[in-house]
Design an enzyme around this catalytic site. Structure first.
Site, PDB file in Angstrom:
ATOM      1  N   ILE A  78       0.898  -1.152   0.000  1.00  0.00           N
ATOM      2  CA  ILE A  78       0.000   0.000   0.000  1.00  0.00           C
ATOM      3  C   ILE A  78       0.931   1.194   0.000  1.00  0.00           C
ATOM      4  CG2 ILE A  78      -1.712   1.297   1.309  1.00  0.00           C
ATOM      5  CD1 ILE A  78      -2.650  -1.342   2.481  1.00  0.00           C
ATOM      6  N   SER A  79       0.808   2.043  -0.988  1.00  0.00           N
ATOM      7  CA  SER A  79       1.699   3.197  -1.093  1.00  0.00           C
ATOM      8  C   SER A  79       1.548   4.112   0.109  1.00  0.00           C
ATOM      9  CB  SER A  79       1.390   3.987  -2.369  1.00  0.00           C
ATOM     10  OG  SER A  79       1.652   3.208  -3.509  1.00  0.00           O
TER      11      SER A  79
END
Length: 161
Positions: free
Chosen positions: A54-55
């Protein structure tokens, strides 16, 4: 007293000068705690599985800002992951529609469960995944894309699926 989400929002603002209030509101409504089980509000990418992450929130904010999203748009997102990014998009384009595709069935199931936590805000979101045979399976029988797509957001792992 500031909360974890306040620190995350301040980091997004500091790293994205001029970020819109609508995007910041989306980050508050689509709370990252529904999508990340540890280090929820750190401004870091977090490993999920299958080589996926997840950025970090500041990067997601920049990507969303570059999409120039507006209410009523239709958006296709490729790479649902845990559903965080696409939830933010769905919130911003409501009452437009967002369609998202994930090739890893376990991530798609997790995304569906995570998105249910926000369903009152995300009635315009449809999720599709690829089954083990490689065919797309509709997670929602109402999934229909007609009339074109206004934006496409592609964030995928480039290795073997």
């Amino acid at each position: 007293m500031k909360t974890g989400i306040d620190f995350m929002i301040n980091s997004i603002k500091a790293n994205n000068p001029g970020i819109s209030q609508q995007i910041l509101e989306a980050f508050r409504i689509c709370d990252r705690k529904f999508f990340v089980k540890h280090d929820t509000y750190l401004d870091e990418a977090i490993h999920v599985r299958h080589g996926q992450t997840i950025s970090q929130p500041t990067t997601i904010a920049r990507m969303i800002s570059m999409l120039n999203l507006k209410p009523k748009l239709k958006v296709l997102e490729v790479g649902t992951n845990t559903g965080y990014h696409v939830s933010l998009i769905a919130y911003l384009v409501y009452p437009g529609n967002v369609f998202t595709i994930e090739i890893f069935p376990d991530l798609a199931q997790e995304a569906e469960a995570n998105i249910k936590n926000l369903k009152e805000h995300l009635k315009n979101l449809r999720l599709t995944t690829k089954n083990n045979s490689g065919a797309l399976r509709r997670a929602d029988s109402n999934l229909k894309i007609s009339g074109g797509i206004n934006r496409i957001n592609i964030k995928v792992f480039s290795g073997d699926a």
